[in-house]
Design an enzyme around this catalytic site. Structure first.
Site, PDB file in Angstrom:
ATOM      1  N   SER A 172       0.844  -1.194   0.000  1.00  0.00           N
ATOM      2  CA  SER A 172       0.000   0.000   0.000  1.00  0.00           C
ATOM      3  C   SER A 172       0.873   1.235   0.000  1.00  0.00           C
ATOM      4  O   SER A 172       2.036   1.194   0.443  1.00  0.00           O
ATOM      5  CB  SER A 172      -0.894   0.010   1.250  1.00  0.00           C
ATOM      6  N   TYR A 185      -2.903  -1.298  10.157  1.00  0.00           N
ATOM      7  CA  TYR A 185      -2.913  -1.637   8.735  1.00  0.00           C
ATOM      8  C   TYR A 185      -1.623  -1.178   8.062  1.00  0.00           C
ATOM      9  O   TYR A 185      -0.984  -1.932   7.305  1.00  0.00           O
ATOM     10  CB  TYR A 185      -4.125  -0.981   8.087  1.00  0.00           C
TER      11      TYR A 185
END
Length: 279
Positions: A172, A185
């Site tokens: 990400s 996350y």
């Protein structure tokens, strides 16, 4: 504004989103880049995983669709794979359980006759404004689902991966520019990028390539099911391109990394971020 204010209960369902994400159902055209390959894709029921499954099938691969609980979304993805003339195997279960990861790889080998491409894509996230809001259980679950599952999947798959095989992790933009409200996350996504870089060096002598893709803000069920409605409404608007990406816009990167056209690509991280730099 990119999309209307909305909210779902996690893990979220693609069909209930407004607008429904574009996973290439009508647009992706294959060119035989993955003919005869056998792929295991986690989180393949919706979002990025669904886009990858559709693209891989139209490129000629058979697919194991790993998913948590979203039966309708998973069956819809499977139908697109079958419509492309490829085999689709649905496997439901929780990747935070190491034994399920091992069972998933074995099921892939049993059903497809082997494994050539492993895409570790499934992820959990939740938005929190303070560290105190994050429970011990949520921290552990996020790391187990996003990061530890990749370790267990790769370890189980290794005996079945031959020269020319490909492992792809979904990282990400948060791996480099972590959002403070997505701390657990973001930690896992940095870990995936780092793990892929290590694996590329460990597995290169075996002819196994390992890379990661780093998406920016992509319109998937993860967003309305884990963010407050006001953040959903503005999601992606702060990118240089001014909008959230669609899952289909990542499919080409995953296809390249799985295909023989990417035969000298290993240890790479492909940014698909709408202009947010990953250097």
């Amino acid at each position: 504004m990119n999309q209307p204010s909305q909210q779902q209960q996690p893990p979220g369902h693609q069909a209930a989103m407004d607008p429904v994400p574009d996973c290439g159902e009508q647009s992706y055209v294959g060119h035989d880049r993955l003919t005869g390959k056998r792929a295991l894709i986690t989180g393949a029921d919706s979002g990025i995983g669904r886009a990858v499954a559709i693209a891989y099938a139209r490129e000629g691969a058979d697919i194991v669709i790993s998913y948590l609980s979203e039966d309708d979304d998973a069956e819809s993805t499977a139908q697109y794979v079958r419509d492309a003339g490829r085999k689709a195997v649905l496997v439901k279960g929780d990747l935070s359980d190491p034994q399920h990861c091992r069972d998933l790889v074995q099921r892939t080998v049993d059903e497809l006759g082997g494994i050539d491409v492993l895409v570790s894509n499934a992820a959990y996230q939740m938005s929190h404004d303070t560290l105190e809001e994050i429970s011990d259980e949520e921290w552990d679950h996020t790391l187990a689902t996003n990061l530890s599952s990749m370790f267990h999947l790769v370890k189980a798959a290794l005996p079945h991966l031959g020269e020319g095989s490909s492992i792809i992790g979904s990282s990400s933009v948060n791996s480099d520019s972590p959002s403070p409200t997505l701390a657990p996350y973001a930690v896992t996504k940095a870990g995936i990028a780092n793990f892929c870089a290590s694996l590329a060096q460990l597995l290169g002598p075996r002819g196994i390539r390992v890379n990661s893709v780093a998406p920016g803000p992509i319109w998937t069920p993860l967003i309305p099911s884990t963010m407050p409605p006001e953040k959903v409404e503005q999601f992606g608007s702060d990118t240089p391109l001014g909008r959230a990406g669609q899952p289909v816009e990542l499919a080409g990167a995953y296809v390249l990394l799985a295909s023989d056209e990417g035969s000298y690509m290993s240890g790479a991280r492909i940014a698909v971020t709408g202009g947010r730099p990953i250097l």
